[in-house]
Design a protein around this motif. Structure first.
Motif, PDB file in Angstrom:
ATOM      1  N   GLY A 173      43.759  38.760  12.822  1.00 22.42           N
ATOM      2  CA  GLY A 173      44.153  37.619  13.630  1.00 22.42           C
ATOM      3  C   GLY A 173      44.174  36.289  12.903  1.00 22.42           C
ATOM      4  O   GLY A 173      44.569  35.271  13.477  1.00 22.42           O
ATOM      5  N   GLY A 174      43.735  36.291  11.662  1.00 22.02           N
ATOM      6  CA  GLY A 174      43.741  35.047  10.907  1.00 22.02           C
ATOM      7  C   GLY A 174      45.152  34.634  10.517  1.00 22.02           C
ATOM      8  O   GLY A 174      46.124  35.342  10.778  1.00 22.02           O
ATOM      9  N   GLY A 175      45.243  33.473   9.896  1.00 22.02           N
ATOM     10  CA  GLY A 175      46.530  32.974   9.453  1.00 22.02           C
ATOM     11  C   GLY A 175      46.453  31.497   9.141  1.00 22.02           C
ATOM     12  O   GLY A 175      45.364  30.931   9.023  1.00 22.02           O
ATOM     13  N   TRP A 176      47.626  30.907   9.006  1.00 16.19           N
ATOM     14  CA  TRP A 176      47.718  29.472   8.742  1.00 16.19           C
ATOM     15  C   TRP A 176      48.025  28.748  10.042  1.00 16.19           C
ATOM     16  O   TRP A 176      48.878  29.177  10.833  1.00 16.19           O
ATOM     17  CB  TRP A 176      48.823  29.206   7.721  1.00 16.19           C
ATOM     18  N   VAL A 177      47.349  27.627  10.246  1.00 12.05           N
ATOM     19  CA  VAL A 177      47.574  26.838  11.446  1.00 12.05           C
ATOM     20  C   VAL A 177      47.369  25.375  11.103  1.00 12.05           C
ATOM     21  O   VAL A 177      46.580  25.035  10.215  1.00 12.05           O
ATOM     22  CB  VAL A 177      46.628  27.295  12.586  1.00 12.05           C
ATOM     23  N   GLN A 178      48.080  24.524  11.767  1.00 11.83           N
ATOM     24  CA  GLN A 178      47.916  23.085  11.570  1.00 11.83           C
ATOM     25  C   GLN A 178      46.657  22.587  12.272  1.00 11.83           C
ATOM     26  O   GLN A 178      46.193  23.205  13.240  1.00 11.83           O
ATOM     27  CB  GLN A 178      49.135  22.341  12.103  1.00 11.83           C
ATOM     28  N   PRO A 179      46.087  21.490  11.805  1.00 16.85           N
ATOM     29  CA  PRO A 179      44.929  20.914  12.504  1.00 16.85           C
ATOM     30  C   PRO A 179      45.232  20.689  13.977  1.00 16.85           C
ATOM     31  O   PRO A 179      46.319  20.238  14.338  1.00 16.85           O
ATOM     32  CB  PRO A 179      44.713  19.593  11.761  1.00 16.85           C
ATOM     33  N   GLY A 180      44.265  21.034  14.814  1.00 15.32           N
ATOM     34  CA  GLY A 180      44.449  20.949  16.257  1.00 15.32           C
ATOM     35  C   GLY A 180      44.965  22.219  16.879  1.00 15.32           C
ATOM     36  O   GLY A 180      44.988  22.336  18.116  1.00 15.32           O
ATOM     37  N   GLY A 181      45.374  23.162  16.061  1.00 19.96           N
ATOM     38  CA  GLY A 181      45.923  24.409  16.563  1.00 19.96           C
ATOM     39  C   GLY A 181      44.855  25.407  16.970  1.00 19.96           C
ATOM     40  O   GLY A 181      43.654  25.122  16.916  1.00 19.96           O
ATOM     41  N   SER A 182      45.317  26.592  17.362  1.00 21.39           N
ATOM     42  CA  SER A 182      44.425  27.635  17.851  1.00 21.39           C
ATOM     43  C   SER A 182      44.738  28.972  17.200  1.00 21.39           C
ATOM     44  O   SER A 182      45.877  29.235  16.810  1.00 21.39           O
ATOM     45  CB  SER A 182      44.570  27.785  19.375  1.00 21.39           C
ATOM     46  N   LEU A 183      43.723  29.795  17.097  1.00 21.27           N
ATOM     47  CA  LEU A 183      43.858  31.178  16.661  1.00 21.27           C
ATOM     48  C   LEU A 183      42.867  32.024  17.438  1.00 21.27           C
ATOM     49  O   LEU A 183      41.799  31.527  17.849  1.00 21.27           O
ATOM     50  CB  LEU A 183      43.571  31.327  15.169  1.00 21.27           C
ATOM     51  N   ARG A 184      43.195  33.295  17.593  1.00 20.17           N
ATOM     52  CA  ARG A 184      42.265  34.241  18.198  1.00 20.17           C
ATOM     53  C   ARG A 184      42.011  35.367  17.220  1.00 20.17           C
ATOM     54  O   ARG A 184      42.932  36.104  16.862  1.00 20.17           O
ATOM     55  CB  ARG A 184      42.820  34.799  19.503  1.00 20.17           C
TER      56      ARG A 184
END
Length: 121
Positions: A8-19
């Protein structure tokens, strides 16, 4: 022996979400308090969150409190980490494991491969 597989990991911008998801093999999963941990480059692995066997009690490191939520589904031998309002300092490889102690970090089973979370613009 229990095997752990994080995803479930990955790249995301600040303020974003991941599960994040952690799947465990074996039938003893439900008998353990489960934890999420992370390790940033050049740093020691640290505890992030934990959830008791039945899921009724959760605890969080101060650095993620109010932003991360841990949950579990014992029927699926799975534990989750919902991460919201992500910050660059959350960048790390994330792991799950059964909790023995938080400080120092001591866990029950061999570590899985982890899942990389990268927060950047």
């Amino acid at each position: 022996q229990v095997q752990l597989v994080e995803s479930g990991g990955g790249w995301v911008q600040p303020g974003g979400s991941l599960r994040l998801t952690c799947a465990a093999s074996g039938s003893i999963f439900s008998t353990y308090t489960m934890g999420w941990y992370r390790q940033a480059p050049g740093k020691q692995r640290e505890w992030v969150a934990r959830i008791t066997r039945g899921g009724s009690v959760t605890n969080y490191a101060d650095s993620v409190k109010g932003r991360f939520t841990v949950s579990r589904d014992n029927g699926k031998n799975t534990v989750y980490l919902q991460m919201n309002s992500l910050k660059s300092e959350d960048t790390a490889v994330y792991y799950c494991n059964a909790v023995v102690s938080i400080i120092p970090v001591r866990t029950q089973w061999p570590w899985g491969q982890g899942t990389q979370v990268t927060v950047s613009s």
